[in-house]
Design an enzyme around this catalytic site. Structure first.
Site, PDB file in Angstrom:
ATOM      1  N   HIS A 179       0.913  -1.152   0.013  1.00 20.25           N
ATOM      2  CA  HIS A 179      -0.108   0.063   0.039  1.00 20.25           C
ATOM      3  C   HIS A 179       1.027   1.345  -0.079  1.00 20.25           C
ATOM      4  CE1 HIS A 179      -2.857   3.099   1.751  1.00 20.25           C
ATOM      5  NE2 HIS A 179      -3.859   2.234   1.470  1.00 20.25           N
ATOM      6  N   ASP A 239       3.476  -4.254   8.177  1.00 18.56           N
ATOM      7  CA  ASP A 239       2.101  -3.657   7.840  1.00 18.56           C
ATOM      8  C   ASP A 239       1.054  -4.664   8.056  1.00 18.56           C
ATOM      9  OD1 ASP A 239      -0.211  -2.674   6.912  1.00 18.56           O
ATOM     10  OD2 ASP A 239       0.714  -1.936   5.214  1.00 18.56           O
ATOM     11  N   GLN A 268      -3.997  -5.235   7.216  1.00 22.47           N
ATOM     12  CA  GLN A 268      -5.229  -6.147   6.759  1.00 22.47           C
ATOM     13  C   GLN A 268      -5.236  -7.382   7.361  1.00 22.47           C
ATOM     14  OE1 GLN A 268      -7.639  -5.497   4.693  1.00 22.47           O
ATOM     15  NE2 GLN A 268      -6.928  -3.500   3.788  1.00 22.47           N
ATOM     16  N   LYS A 318      -9.732  -0.983  10.609  1.00 22.33           N
ATOM     17  CA  LYS A 318      -9.534  -2.222  10.033  1.00 22.33           C
ATOM     18  C   LYS A 318      -9.865  -3.310  10.897  1.00 22.33           C
ATOM     19  CE  LYS A 318      -6.967  -0.179   6.235  1.00 22.33           C
ATOM     20  NZ  LYS A 318      -7.720   0.136   5.211  1.00 22.33           N
ATOM     21  N   CYS A 370      -4.821   2.458  -3.553  1.00 25.24           N
ATOM     22  CA  CYS A 370      -3.389   2.900  -3.212  1.00 25.24           C
ATOM     23  C   CYS A 370      -2.242   1.988  -3.491  1.00 25.24           C
ATOM     24  CB  CYS A 370      -3.387   3.204  -1.485  1.00 25.24           C
ATOM     25  SG  CYS A 370      -4.714   4.523  -1.100  1.00 25.24           S
TER      26      CYS A 370
HETATM   27  C1  LIG Z   1      -2.130  -2.958   3.669  1.00 27.00           C
HETATM   28  C2  LIG Z   1      -2.689  -1.611   3.999  1.00 27.00           C
HETATM   29  N1  LIG Z   1      -1.433  -0.652   4.931  1.00 27.00           N
HETATM   30  C3  LIG Z   1      -1.684   0.629   4.942  1.00 27.00           C
HETATM   31  C4  LIG Z   1      -2.968   1.015   4.986  1.00 27.00           C
HETATM   32  C5  LIG Z   1      -3.337   2.384   5.583  1.00 27.00           C
HETATM   33  O1  LIG Z   1      -3.888   2.468   6.555  1.00 27.00           O
HETATM   34  P1  LIG Z   1      -4.618   3.747   7.103  1.00 27.00           P
HETATM   35  O2  LIG Z   1      -5.199   4.583   6.051  1.00 27.00           O
HETATM   36  O3  LIG Z   1      -5.592   3.273   8.231  1.00 27.00           O
HETATM   37  O4  LIG Z   1      -3.411   4.393   7.961  1.00 27.00           O
HETATM   38  C6  LIG Z   1      -4.126   0.281   4.335  1.00 27.00           C
HETATM   39  C7  LIG Z   1      -5.392   0.852   4.178  1.00 27.00           C
HETATM   40  O5  LIG Z   1      -6.124   0.483   3.429  1.00 27.00           O
HETATM   41  C8  LIG Z   1      -3.636  -0.812   3.876  1.00 27.00           C
HETATM   42  O6  LIG Z   1      -4.785  -1.846   3.400  1.00 27.00           O
END
Ligand SMILES: Cc1ncc(COP(=O)(O)O)c(C=O)c1O
Length: 421
Positions: free
Chosen positions: A138, A215, A218, A241, A379
């Protein structure tokens, strides 16, 4: 595929067709599905819905517990402080951290990654060093490293995927070397649903003394992420999430790096002493939480952790994997629908293309049938560029989804393709 969507339906207020579906036993805990029993919410990778327990905890806080923390000398404030710190301990226990002092609260995964890039790695990274990320990332776990690498004259190395959408692990092993100063990868791809072998990724990085940032945006809602077992150096996730509130997230920092995490924002609540000439700071996690904290967010996050803790996660994983298999079969049975990649190690996230129909048109057509999906690049532009797809429709499952919703998805897609041809 056309570049522009023809917007099929413009909706000004939420009004779903009045199907009467029996809610599954999990979805009855989520007030939104009492409100809209006809909603097939298949956009869980963007944000999950909130169970009543989380909404109630936030309401209760504002009704009878509201005060600022760490600075009051009266009961209400002391109680709010105690609850805030109890949430930190609950998050620590949730991921098997050795102590609550390994847990910092942030706005979300994005901020957690930026904190590590700016207040940890920026002090260690030099010209000639490298940072390893994957093509599945992402933007939140890509751009902060890309920007830092540029600033320091370091190299950004990108782990490729194979034809299925799984990480190319032999290539990864070639990319990590003694100049690798960070490996940053997601556990589950938000676009393809790939489940990465983070235990192996971490073990390989550690043979070169490279720290690893995971990260877990998900995966945190359903997958165990035990800090002692996996031994990641940093872990990031977002409350929203994992059935918790928006605007709250977590950064876990392993013991050996605690003293190296510097302040990220400057302000109140994170100082030892301030003079006109100089300021000295307290250590992580307090040095991360400058200014007034999102106290209600932290209380809601605690409730979300408790909600997950009382679920039978093994049972849910097996139900989700069955639902995922069902979804895969149905999607593949529709002529004109293509699942862009189907990783061998896969969670319940699917990216599809519908022949000749723009993803935004697909999503807006599904919306008229009460089916919520995401369309776009999710993204993950480097990933979509790599696989040669401009945008996709993403279907992402949670435990409160069921087969009847996937049947409706199939019926709606078939109707759309007929309508279009
Ligand atoms: C794999 C992953 N990393 C990071 C993010 C960013 O998360 P946040 O917008 O809650 O900071 C997302 C959001 O969709 C994501 O799916």
């Amino acid at each position: 595929m056309r570049n522009n969507a023809i917007v099929l339906f413009v909706v000004s207020s939420v009004s779903y067709p009045k199907y009467r579906f029996k809610l599954n036993s999990y979805s009855t805990q989520f007030p939104v599905f009492e409100e809209y029993p006809e909603l097939a919410y298949l956009d869980n990778a963007a944000t999950t819905q909130r169970p009543k327990a989380v909404i109630d905890a936030i309401n209760k806080f504002y009704i009878s517990e509201n005060a600022n923390i760490h600075r009051g000398i009266y009961d209400l404030s002391n109680q709010a402080t105690t609850k805030y710190e109890a949430a930190r301990q609950a998050v620590a226990d949730f991921i098997g951290a050795s102590s609550a002092s390994n847990i910092g609260f942030t706005k979300g995964t994005t901020e957690s990654v930026n904190v590590v890039a700016q207040s940890f790695l920026s002090k260690r990274l030099n010209q000639g060093d490298n940072i390893v990320v994957s093509i599945l990332e992402h933007h939140a776990n890509f751009i902060p490293w890309q920007m830092l690498a540029k600033e320091k004259g370091a190299e950004l190395r990108v782990i490729p995927i194979d034809e299925h959408g799984d990480l190319n692990m032999p290539a990864y092993k070639e990319l990590v070397d003694q100049n690798t100063k960070m490996v940053a990868v997601n556990h589950i791809s938000n676009t393809l649903g790939t489940i990465n072998d983070i235990a192996e990724i971490i073990a390989v990085a550690h043979t070169k003394d490279a720290p690893v940032m995971i990260d877990a945006a998900q995966s945190v809602s359903m997958y165990p992420l035990d800090a002692q077992y996996l031994k990641y150096d940093f872990l990031a996730f977002s409350g929203h999430k994992m059935y918790g509130p928006f605007g709250i997230g977590v950064l876990y920092v392993a013991d050996q790096h605690l003293s190296e995490i510097g302040p990220y924002n400057y302000g109140g609540g994170m100082i030892k002493e301030v003079t006109i000439e100089e300021t000295t700071f307290v250590k992580f996690p307090k040095n991360l939480e400058a200014g007034t904290s999102n106290v209600a967010g932290v209380i809601g996050l605690h409730a979300a952790v408790e909600y997950i803790n009382q679920l039978d996660r093994a049972q849910i994983q097996s139900e989700l994997s069955e639902l995922s298999q069902y979804t895969e079969e149905l999607l593949q049975s529709i002529p004109g629908v293509k699942v862009v990649r189907l990783p061998k190690h896969h969670s319940g996230i699917f990216s599809i293309e519908v022949e000749d129909i723009h993803p935004h048109d697909v999503a807006s057509f599904l919306n008229k049938d009460g089916i919520a999906v995401r369309a776009g690049m999710h993204c993950t532009q480097p990933l979509l560029t790599d696989i040669g797809v401009p945008a996709t429709v993403r279907i992402s499952l949670a435990h409160y989804n069921d087969k009847s919703q996937i049947d409706r998805l199939k019926a709606s897609l078939i109707e759309l393709i007929d309508f279009w041809s």
